[in-house]
Design an enzyme around this catalytic site. Structure first.
Site, mmCIF file in Angstrom:
data_model
loop_
_atom_site.group_PDB
_atom_site.id
_atom_site.type_symbol
_atom_site.label_atom_id
_atom_site.label_comp_id
_atom_site.label_asym_id
_atom_site.label_seq_id
_atom_site.Cartn_x
_atom_site.Cartn_y
_atom_site.Cartn_z
ATOM 1 N N ARG A 45 2.498 0.419 -12.114
ATOM 2 C CA ARG A 45 3.386 0.603 -13.275
ATOM 3 C C ARG A 45 4.738 1.154 -12.858
ATOM 4 O O ARG A 45 5.536 1.575 -13.710
ATOM 5 C CB ARG A 45 2.742 1.555 -14.290
ATOM 6 C CG ARG A 45 1.580 0.928 -15.068
ATOM 7 C CD ARG A 45 1.198 1.759 -16.298
ATOM 8 N NE ARG A 45 0.771 3.092 -15.931
ATOM 9 C CZ ARG A 45 1.364 4.211 -16.333
ATOM 10 N NH1 ARG A 45 2.414 4.159 -17.132
ATOM 11 N NH2 ARG A 45 0.915 5.381 -15.948
ATOM 12 N N LYS A 46 5.053 1.130 -11.572
ATOM 13 C CA LYS A 46 6.363 1.584 -11.096
ATOM 14 C C LYS A 46 7.367 0.453 -11.266
ATOM 15 O O LYS A 46 7.847 -0.157 -10.311
ATOM 16 C CB LYS A 46 6.266 2.036 -9.643
ATOM 17 C CG LYS A 46 5.386 3.275 -9.475
ATOM 18 C CD LYS A 46 5.250 3.677 -8.019
ATOM 19 C CE LYS A 46 4.336 4.902 -7.887
ATOM 20 N NZ LYS A 46 4.119 5.292 -6.477
ATOM 21 N N THR A 47 7.682 0.195 -12.524
ATOM 22 C CA THR A 47 8.573 -0.894 -12.890
ATOM 23 C C THR A 47 9.820 -0.343 -13.580
ATOM 24 O O THR A 47 9.862 0.816 -13.987
ATOM 25 C CB THR A 47 7.849 -1.866 -13.847
ATOM 26 O OG1 THR A 47 7.327 -1.124 -14.957
ATOM 27 C CG2 THR A 47 6.700 -2.575 -13.142
#
Length: 280
Positions: free
Chosen positions: A132-134
């Site tokens: 989820r490191k977006t």
């Protein structure tokens, strides 16, 4: 149904608001609408992705591009110097160019980088996942790009699957307290993933009946020990600082998936541009 009809319209509204198209109505209304040829220039070796978003940006401004005419290019590998051509009214081509290219470049750089990881893992049983490191507001696009690059998606949101992390353990007094809390959510089909940091904690996870385990920042020796301890029906995810040059070290039998935040937050720049020329 295409990506252009799946609720991305509000995102285009935000993107174009940044360019303040309404800031000079006279200029906007005076732009010629003559048809022009647009040349999308590939200026890096890439796996091209994001054309649904690229086409959608122009259509948001009133173009009538048919994505079926672009579908053949999506997910294909291109060499520096290749081009793709299409036609638009000049006003729309000029007004939409930067937003459309920004979205296409963001997607393409991720799919191009992802493909390199997938190629290394191609003959192994271990799958490559994103995280989820977006970029806030662009998760849909970035996770789409990972898939085009040949990898798999992890969670899309905090509640796709529950993940017990350090902060949960600290608040609930340890792994057991956090595990009981998430089990109390009573979502029968929702998996619980537990982030594990030591072999001792791994033993406790087995005692609690945890089935989905993330081995976070494990050393090579501890990884091999964890694999020796693995029980039937348990999945192992490796996470933490995995890079392209170190990926092979983690492609071990018994590791089911490797999640790599770098796919989305550290993909190298690629270069695309769009040129316009009069028709005829």
């Amino acid at each position: 149904m295409s990506l252009q009809t799946l609720g991305f319209e509000s995102d285009y509204a935000r993107f174009f608001a940044e360019d303040d198209l309404q800031g000079n109505a006279f200029y906007l209304n005076q732009l010629p609408t003559d048809e022009v040829e647009c040349i999308l220039k590939i200026k890096s070796d890439v796996r091209l992705s994001g054309l649904p978003y690229f086409v959608g940006a122009f259509n948001y401004l009133g173009a009538k591009l048919d994505y079926k005419n672009f579908e053949q290019y999506e997910g294909k590998n291109y060499k520096k110097g290749e081009v793709i051509t299409f036609k638009l009214p000049f006003a729309i081509a000029l007004s939409g160019e930067r937003i459309a290219l920004n979205l296409l470049q963001q997607s393409t750089r991720i799919s191009t980088f992802t493909e390199k990881f997938v190629a290394i893992a191609a003959n192994k049983n271990t799958k490559i996942l994103d995280t989820r490191k977006t970029t806030p507001g662009l998760r849909q696009l970035e996770k789409y790009a990972v898939r085009v690059g040949g990898a798999h998606n992890h969670r899309f949101s905090q509640s796709d699957a529950w993940m017990i992390k350090d902060n949960h353990k600290t608040f609930f007094g340890g792994l057991e307290g956090a595990w009981k809390y998430f089990q109390s959510m009573q979502t029968f089909y929702q998996n619980i993933i537990v982030e594990i940091h030591s072999l001792e904690e791994l033993k406790l996870a087995f005692d609690l009946g945890v089935k989905n385990i993330m081995l976070d920042n494990f050393s090579q020796d501890d990884l091999r020990s964890a694999i020796a301890m693995k029980k039937p029906g348990v999945t192992y995810e490796v996470s933490g600082g995995v890079k392209l040059e170190t990926l092979n070290d983690f492609l071990l039998d018994g590791i089911d998936v490797i999640s790599i935040g770098a796919l989305t937050h550290s993909a190298p720049h690629i270069d695309l541009s769009m040129k316009i020329r009069p028709v005829g």
